[in-house]
Design a protein around this motif. Structure first.
Motif, PDB file in Angstrom:
ATOM      1  N   GLU A  49       0.839  -1.205   0.000  1.00  0.00           N
ATOM      2  CA  GLU A  49       0.000   0.000   0.000  1.00  0.00           C
ATOM      3  C   GLU A  49       0.868   1.246   0.000  1.00  0.00           C
ATOM      4  O   GLU A  49       2.092   1.155   0.196  1.00  0.00           O
ATOM      5  N   THR A  50       0.236   2.364  -0.212  1.00  0.00           N
ATOM      6  CA  THR A  50       0.988   3.620  -0.141  1.00  0.00           C
ATOM      7  C   THR A  50       0.375   4.559   0.910  1.00  0.00           C
ATOM      8  O   THR A  50       0.835   5.669   1.081  1.00  0.00           O
ATOM      9  N   THR A  51      -0.653   4.079   1.620  1.00  0.00           N
ATOM     10  CA  THR A  51      -1.295   4.933   2.625  1.00  0.00           C
ATOM     11  C   THR A  51      -0.425   5.079   3.872  1.00  0.00           C
ATOM     12  O   THR A  51      -0.632   5.975   4.668  1.00  0.00           O
ATOM     13  N   GLN A  53       3.399   5.739   4.893  1.00  0.00           N
ATOM     14  CA  GLN A  53       4.590   6.253   4.196  1.00  0.00           C
ATOM     15  C   GLN A  53       5.691   5.222   3.981  1.00  0.00           C
ATOM     16  O   GLN A  53       6.336   5.193   2.946  1.00  0.00           O
ATOM     17  N   TRP A  55       6.002   2.197   3.153  1.00  0.00           N
ATOM     18  CA  TRP A  55       6.046   1.212   2.067  1.00  0.00           C
ATOM     19  C   TRP A  55       6.621   1.790   0.778  1.00  0.00           C
ATOM     20  O   TRP A  55       7.237   1.070  -0.015  1.00  0.00           O
ATOM     21  N   VAL A  56       6.414   3.062   0.568  1.00  0.00           N
ATOM     22  CA  VAL A  56       6.967   3.700  -0.633  1.00  0.00           C
ATOM     23  C   VAL A  56       8.487   3.695  -0.513  1.00  0.00           C
ATOM     24  O   VAL A  56       9.217   3.333  -1.438  1.00  0.00           O
ATOM     25  N   LYS A  57       8.927   4.060   0.695  1.00  0.00           N
ATOM     26  CA  LYS A  57      10.363   4.067   0.971  1.00  0.00           C
ATOM     27  C   LYS A  57      10.936   2.649   0.852  1.00  0.00           C
ATOM     28  O   LYS A  57      11.972   2.441   0.214  1.00  0.00           O
ATOM     29  N   GLY A  59       9.823   0.123  -0.880  1.00  0.00           N
ATOM     30  CA  GLY A  59       9.813  -0.316  -2.276  1.00  0.00           C
ATOM     31  C   GLY A  59      10.991   0.269  -3.034  1.00  0.00           C
ATOM     32  O   GLY A  59      11.741  -0.454  -3.710  1.00  0.00           O
ATOM     33  N   ASN A  60      11.176   1.570  -2.903  1.00  0.00           N
ATOM     34  CA  ASN A  60      12.267   2.223  -3.640  1.00  0.00           C
ATOM     35  C   ASN A  60      13.628   1.715  -3.186  1.00  0.00           C
ATOM     36  O   ASN A  60      14.538   1.515  -3.983  1.00  0.00           O
ATOM     37  N   PHE A  77       3.072  -1.532  -6.381  1.00  0.00           N
ATOM     38  CA  PHE A  77       2.304  -1.285  -5.146  1.00  0.00           C
ATOM     39  C   PHE A  77       0.863  -1.733  -5.390  1.00  0.00           C
ATOM     40  O   PHE A  77       0.287  -1.400  -6.425  1.00  0.00           O
ATOM     41  N   ASN A  79      -1.809  -0.874  -3.640  1.00  0.00           N
ATOM     42  CA  ASN A  79      -2.806   0.114  -3.197  1.00  0.00           C
ATOM     43  C   ASN A  79      -3.890  -0.479  -2.294  1.00  0.00           C
ATOM     44  O   ASN A  79      -5.064  -0.128  -2.413  1.00  0.00           O
TER      45      ASN A  79
END
Ligand code: BGC
Length: 383
Positions: A49-51, A53, A55-57, A59-60, A77, A79
């Motif tokens: 998910e990206t809700t 913060q 997980w975005v970090k 993933g990258n 992702f 979502n």
């Protein structure tokens, strides 16, 4: 005849030079850089998910670590949508991925993990265990029970429970993470292992449902936050404030992560009772907005899990698996003893590698910054 032969040989020589230089050029043109040159095995990275913060970090960071080690990496992702995650994983399999790194949404992913198993593609459960599956062998995460213990200890210190009395007890309400996420149970049980003795002594009173442990499924479900979604926690807190908690002033809230802690703080701030003094609130993830809230006294603590290190460790593990080597992961311990439960999928015990979480309050709030956990832009928020 000799002349013809010579001409033919000359032509052949020139031709072969031309061929060599042409193929050399072709190779240079299409020459894959770095990873591709080495055969470029694919690592599929599926994040939930990206809700929240982190997980975005995550993933990258995973993608960067994989590429750094010579792999091709694909990042997706889901979502918050389980069927979407399965589609993404299926597409990794179609592309011939060698290893999958999966931060799952729930055990609905087990069916595609089984497909991976059939294709002999290794799956690493990332941060969250993949429950109800015996089709994979590796899990990398933090000591999630300890995360909860640190949250409980944070509230214990923030409330000064050691000197609380039955005559003037402290009031707390409890929140847990998503019941679809195995971590939520460990976080809660870790926290309650610290808080239960005070509740039993009568110096800490629970307002609202009180599952003593996550095994009390009925009450655990009442305090759980479906999908780890902030609006769900905010609404539940608003309801508590106007019902169960109406006649008391809450001294503390057990919040399982930062995203939910801030939603709970928002609900409290809208209530006149808490305008001057907010309850002592826990968190997790060391999100930058929560560090700001910790520095300005709105949130009491968080738990720092260095996910840059987790991502690095996951790719070291993926690399070892891909090369058929025995994994040796710096900074992680293989769960044993009681901690083995962290690797229990319900169908088997997978190898669970655990990293260590760190408690953060105002006093040591520079720790994640010093660890280089934030970008310069994020750190600027702290000034
Ligand atoms: C993770 C936490 C995160 C939560 C919500 C958990 O599985 O361990 O770090 O806050 O999910 O995304």
């Amino acid at each position: 005849m000799k002349r013809i032969l010579f001409a033919l040989i000359a032509l052949a020589v020139i031709g072969s030079f031309a061929f060599v230089s042409c193929t050399a050029k072709k190779a240079a043109d299409v020459a894959p850089k770095g990873a591709e040159a080495k055969g470029q095995a694919l690592i599929g990275i599926a994040m939930p998910e990206t809700t929240v913060q982190r997980w975005v970090k995550d993933g990258n960071q995973l993608k960067a670590e994989a590429e750094k080690r010579g792999y091709k990496a694909e990042l997706q992702f889901a979502n918050g949508e389980q069927p979407l995650q399965n589609q993404q994983i299926q597409s990794f399999l179609t592309q011939g991925a060698k290893v999958l790194v999966v931060g799952c949404l729930n055990d609905g992913v087990a069916s595609v993990v089984a497909e991976a198993g059939r294709d002999k593609v290794a799956v690493i459960a990332y941060d969250r265990i993949i429950q109800n599956s015996d089709q994979y062998d590796y899990y990398i995460t933090f000591n999630n029970f300890k995360v909860g213990v640190l949250q409980g200890q944070g509230l214990e210190a923030g409330l000064n429970l050691a000197s609380a009395t039955t005559a003037a007890p402290k009031y707390i309400t409890l929140f847990a993470g998503s019941p679809t996420d195995g971590n939520a149970f460990f976080f809660f049980d870790g926290a309650m292992s610290v808080l239960n003795p005070y509740i039993e002594k009568g110096v800490l009173k629970v307002v609202g449902p009180y599952p003593k442990t996550s095994k009390d499924t009925a009450n655990f479900t009442r305090i759980a936050t479906e999908g780890w979604l902030a609006p769900n926690a905010k609404t539940r807190m608003e309801n508590l404030l106007s019902n169960d908690a109406q006649k008391v002033t809450l001294d503390a809230v057990l919040a399982p992560n930062d995203t939910l802690a801030r939603a709970i703080i928002e609900a409290c701030k809208a209530d006149a009772k808490y305008r001057t003094k907010l309850p002592v609130i826990s968190g997790q993830d060391a999100e930058i907005d929560s560090l700001v809230a910790i520095r300005n006294g709105e949130q009491y603590m968080t738990v720092f899990k260095d996910t840059n290190k987790l991502a690095e460790a996951a790719i070291i593990l993926a690399d070892a698996i891909a090369k058929g080597q025995t994994p040796s992961i710096p900074g992680a311990v293989l769960a044993s003893g009681d901690l083995k439960e962290i690797g229990n999928t319900g169908k088997k015990y997978v190898n669970a590698y655990l990293l260590d979480p760190i408690a953060i309050t105002k006093a040591n709030s520079n720790v994640p910054v010093d660890a280089g956990f934030y970008t310069a832009e994020e750190s600027a928020k702290l000034k």
